[in-house]
Design an enzyme around this catalytic site. Structure first.
Site, PDB file in Angstrom:
ATOM      1  CE1 TYR A 124      -4.065  -1.879   0.493  1.00 11.92           C
ATOM      2  CE2 TYR A 124      -4.611   0.431   0.694  1.00 11.92           C
ATOM      3  CZ  TYR A 124      -4.994  -0.863   0.478  1.00 11.92           C
ATOM      4  OH  TYR A 124      -6.313  -1.139   0.237  1.00 11.92           O
ATOM      5  CE  LYS A 191       1.063 -17.581   1.270  1.00 11.20           C
ATOM      6  NZ  LYS A 191       0.017 -18.611   1.304  1.00 11.20           N
ATOM      7  CG  ASP A 224      -2.894 -19.173   2.902  1.00 13.23           C
ATOM      8  OD1 ASP A 224      -2.371 -18.931   3.996  1.00 13.23           O
ATOM      9  OD2 ASP A 224      -2.321 -19.836   2.023  1.00 13.23           O
ATOM     10  CG  ASP A 248      -7.760  -3.333   1.786  1.00 14.84           C
ATOM     11  OD1 ASP A 248      -8.643  -2.547   2.166  1.00 14.84           O
ATOM     12  OD2 ASP A 248      -7.672  -3.749   0.614  1.00 14.84           O
TER      13      ASP A 248
END
Ligand code: NAI
Length: 364
Positions: A124, A191, A224, A248
Site C-alpha cells: 500500500y 505469509k 490464507d 485491508d
C-alpha cells in the site's frame, strides 16, 4: 466547550451516510463544531488536486476528523486520497472492530473480534513502477546481480516495504489495545512461509513484542488459513494484527461476519491525529438513492466520541443502533435482504437515522 471536528463528507454514498451520522451525533447533545471540507475528484478542477492543502491544514488543527468514503479511480488517475491522508498524518493504526448485533442480518452470532491493520507501509506504500519504465529494467538488473531468478521484462512492479519500526509500533498498538480493552489474545497474520524477508520480519518483530506482554496470549497464523478460519470458526480469534494489504482484505471478510460492509466501523489512529471512517468504500452502485446503510459510519462516530472522551454518548448511540436493528422494523435494504431474502419493507438511509434518533430519545 464544543469539540472541533473536521467532517469530510466524501463522495458516492459519503454525503448521505455522513449526514445521517451527523444528525445522530447531534441528537445526543454532545457539542461538536463541525468544520466541513471537501476532498476527492469533485475538487480537482478547483484546486488541481483531490486533497487540497486547506483540508490537511484543517485536520492538522483539530487533530480529529471523520470522513465519508472517497472514490479512487481504478488502474489510472490520482492515487487514493484515503491512503494519502493516512500517510500524511502517519495514522499508522487502523482499528476495525467486528461486533455482532442482533438483527444485523449475518449468518453468524456473537462475533466479537478486532482487526488492527498497519496503515502506512507494505504494498500500500504506493511505490510502483509502470511496465516499460526505466526503473523496471534497473530493478531487473539488481535482481539478476543478487543471484535471484529474474522477473519478466514486461512486468510492472510494486514495492513491498515492511520495516522493523513500522511492524513494532503496530504490534505494540495491538497489545496495548488488547490490554486496555480486556482482550485475551493477539494473533499476528502473515505469509512468512513465502515472503520470508518482509512477512518474516513482521512475524519476528511480533514475537519479540509479544514477549513483553505475558498477560496476553499470542499466536500467529498464515493469512490464507486465517481467512478459512474466520469463515469456519471465527470465535477462535480476538485481536488480529496484520500488515496493510492483508488487513485491508481481511477487514472486508470481518465485515461479512457481522452483516456486511454497511455495519463495519473503523478508526485511523496516529500519535497526533485520528481520522474515523467506515471500512467500506463509496459504493457508487447505490449512491444518491437514499438506500445505503449508515450504521458503519454511525459506529465510526461512536469510536470518535470515545476518542473525544464522550463515552456515555458513544454508548447511548450504540445502544440505539442495537435497539433499532433488533426491532427490525426500520432497517436498510442490505440488512433486510440478508434477513429475509427480499428488500420489501426496507427503509432509506434517512429513515434509518430517524429511527436511531427516536431510539436515543427512548433512552435506548
Ligand atoms: P465498496 O465498499 O464501496 O462497495 C462494495 C459493495 O458493498 C457494493 O456492492 C456496495 O453497494 C456495498 N456497500 C458498501 N457500503 C455500503 C453501505 N454503507 N450500505 C450498503 N451497502 C454498502 O467497494 P468498491 O465498490 O470496491 O469501491 C468503490 C470505491 O470506493 C472505489 O473507488 C474504492 O477505491 C473506494 N474505497 C474508498 C474507501 C475509503 O474511502 N476509505 C475504502 C474502500 C474503497
Amino acid at each position: 466547550m464544543a469539540h472541533e471536528v473536521v467532517l469530510i463528507p466524501g463522495d458516492g454514498i459519503g454525503p448521505e451516510i455522513t449526514d445521517a451520522m451527523r444528525r445522530v451525533v447531534e441528537a445526543t447533545g454532545v457539542e461538536i463544531a463541525w468544520q466541513v471540507v471537501d476532498a476527492g475528484a469533485g475538487v480537482m478542477d478547483e484546486y488541481g488536486t483531490p486533497l487540497p492543502e486547506h483540508v490537511l491544514d484543517a485536520v492538522a488543527k483539530t487533530k480529529v476528523a471523520i470522513k465519508g468514503p472517497i472514490t479512487t479511480p481504478v488502474g489510472t488517475g490520482f492515487r487514493s486520497v484515503n491512503v494519502a491522508l493516512r500517510k500524511h498524518f502517519d495514522l499508522y493504526a487502523c482499528v476495525r472492530p467486528c461486533l455482532s448485533m442482533p438483527g444485523d442480518g449475518s449468518r453468524y452470532r456473537d462475533i466479537d473480534l478486532v482487526i488492527v491493520r498497519e496503515n502506512t507501509e507494505d504494498l500500500y506504500a504506493g511505490i510502483e513502477f509502470a511496465e516499460g519504465a526505466p526503473e523496471v529494467s534497473e530493478l531487473a538488473q539488481l535482481v539478476e546481480r543478487s543471484g535471484q531468478k529474474p522477473f519478466r521484462a514486461d512486468s510492472a512492479i510494486s514495492v513491498k516495504p515492511i520495516s522493523i519500526s513500522g511492524s513494532r509500533r503496530i504490534v505494540e498498538y495491538a497489545f496495548e489495545y488488547a490490554r486496555r480493552c480486556g482482550r485475551k489474545r493477539v494473533t499476528a497474520v502473515h505469509k512468512a512461509n513465502i515472503m520470508k524477508e518482509t512477512d518474516g520480519l513482521f512475524l519476528r518483530v511480533a514475537r519479540e513484542v509479544a514477549e513483553r506482554y505475558p498477560d496476553i496470549e499470542f499466536n500467529d497464523k498464515i493469512v490464507d488459513a486465517t481467512c478459512m478460519g474466520l469463515v469456519q470458526d471465527p470465535y477462535q480469534f480476538d485481536v488480529l494484527v496484520l500488515p496493510n494489504l492483508y488487513g485491508d482484505i481481511v477487514s472486508d471478510l470481518g465485515a461479512g461476519l457481522v452483516g456486511g460492509l454497511g455495519m463495519a466501523p473503523g478508526a485511523n489512529i496516529g500519535h497526533d491525529v485520528a481520522i474515523f471512517e467506515a471500512t467500506h468504500g463509496s459504493a457508487p452502485d447505490i449512491a444518491g438513492k437514499d438506500i445505503a446503510n449508515p450504521t458503519a459510519e454511525i459506529l465510526s462516530a461512536c469510536m470518535m466520541l470515545d476518542h473525544l472522551g464522550e463515552h456515555a454518548a458513544a454508548e447511548r448511540i450504540r445502544a440505539a443502533v442495537r435497539a433499532t436493528l433488533a426491532a427490525g422494523e426500520s432497517v436498510t435494504v442490505d440488512v433486510r435482504r440478508a434477513q429475509t431474502g427480499s428488500t420489501e419493507g426496507a427503509v432509506g438511509t434517512r429513515t434509518f437515522a430517524d429511527a436511531v434518533i427516536a431510539a436515543l430519545g427512548n433512552g435506548a
